[in-house]
Scaffold this active site. Sequence first.
Site, PDB file in Angstrom:
ATOM      1  N   CYS A 192       0.683   4.260  -5.972  1.00  0.00           N
ATOM      2  CA  CYS A 192      -0.500   3.522  -5.427  1.00  0.00           C
ATOM      3  C   CYS A 192      -0.960   2.112  -5.547  1.00  0.00           C
ATOM      4  CB  CYS A 192      -2.075   3.874  -5.606  1.00  0.00           C
ATOM      5  SG  CYS A 192      -3.228   3.513  -4.487  1.00  0.00           S
ATOM      6  N   CYS A 217       1.095  -1.300  -0.152  1.00  0.00           N
ATOM      7  CA  CYS A 217      -0.092  -0.450   0.451  1.00  0.00           C
ATOM      8  C   CYS A 217       0.828   1.350  -0.623  1.00  0.00           C
ATOM      9  CB  CYS A 217      -0.843   0.252   1.248  1.00  0.00           C
ATOM     10  SG  CYS A 217      -2.237   1.117   1.581  1.00  0.00           S
ATOM     11  N   HIS A 265      -3.165   0.270  -5.927  1.00  0.00           N
ATOM     12  CA  HIS A 265      -4.107  -0.217  -6.839  1.00  0.00           C
ATOM     13  C   HIS A 265      -3.881   0.321  -9.013  1.00  0.00           C
ATOM     14  CE1 HIS A 265      -6.395  -0.122  -3.494  1.00  0.00           C
ATOM     15  NE2 HIS A 265      -7.464  -0.649  -4.179  1.00  0.00           N
TER      16      HIS A 265
HETATM   17  N1  DGL Z   1      -3.519   0.841  -2.563  1.00  0.00           N
HETATM   18  C1  DGL Z   1      -2.899   1.643  -1.410  1.00  0.00           C
HETATM   19  C2  DGL Z   1      -1.856   2.520  -1.698  1.00  0.00           C
HETATM   20  O1  DGL Z   1      -1.867   2.202  -2.434  1.00  0.00           O
HETATM   21  C3  DGL Z   1      -4.199   2.913  -1.118  1.00  0.00           C
HETATM   22  C4  DGL Z   1      -5.393   3.015  -1.700  1.00  0.00           C
HETATM   23  C5  DGL Z   1      -7.173   3.854  -1.557  1.00  0.00           C
HETATM   24  O2  DGL Z   1      -7.261   2.859   0.143  1.00  0.00           O
HETATM   25  O3  DGL Z   1      -6.642   4.934  -1.003  1.00  0.00           O
HETATM   26  O4  DGL Z   1      -2.038   3.827  -1.363  1.00  0.00           O
END
Ligand code: DGL
Length: 271
Positions: free
Chosen positions: A186, A73, A188
């Site tokens: 991020c 994350c 995601h």
């Molecule tokens: N996937 C996470 C990141 O790398 C968190 C994204 C989120 O929950 O806002 O920042």
Amino acid sequence: MDLRPIGVFDSGLGGLTAVRSLREILPSEDLIYFGDTARVPYGGRARETLLKYARQDVRFLRTFDLKAILIACGTVSTTSLEALQAENDLPVVGVVEPTCRRALLVTKNKRVGVIATLASIRSGAYEAALRRLDPAVQVYGRPCPLFVPLVENGRVNRGDVVIETVAREYLRPLLEDGVDTLILGCTHYPLLQEIIADICGPGVTLVSAGEESAFELKRLLKARGLRAEGDRRGETAFYVSERPENFEDIASLFLREDLHHAARRVDIDQY
Ligand code: DGL
């Protein structure tokens, strides 16, 4: 040889991009994944809240006998890595440093863009790491707060006008700044890789956070003699704090493999 599992966590689905890389790079390792789906997204939250959540996530993971933790994350890595490393007596790897090192290897014009959550951009952690590693680099950071909710809702496909419009708007200023390398800061965001690549064109190399940290973890395990080696195929157990069914549907799509075991629900407030 150490057969204990590696703990991996994220706010939700994003960390699965790191799981995918780990499964390729360290196929013999067992993984325990926790996605905090009850509290996703993390990206707009305050530093103190993020540290509290991260500590709970780690406390849950440490109910297993782990040999290392990967913070899959960006938001937790940019805000809470040092505290988690100081508080835990096992290796804790974040995504920032390995990703920045990779970006500096690929950039030619030393103009590096960083897209990440609001909390990550606000922390300045990517920028600081890039500058520390190469004081001559120019860094252009941009928060993309709508990306995570869209990804969590499966809006990741080419031709989806909502995600394409949002992505174009977020990326335009970075392209105007002339970046030749873009950090997907991020975990995601690699799920949007095709869409981002289409908009950026071939002149921009994308560097994704989850993948680079998986390589970092591999180096670290090897250096400390903690690898699980041989022909064994590692397993991954999935835990989430809410809606395991939704997670499973999207997770197998992202991992490009069927989940062998159903995702289990954890009451994260207990930790
Ligand atoms: N996937 C996470 C990141 O790398 C968190 C994204 C989120 O929950 O806002 O920042």
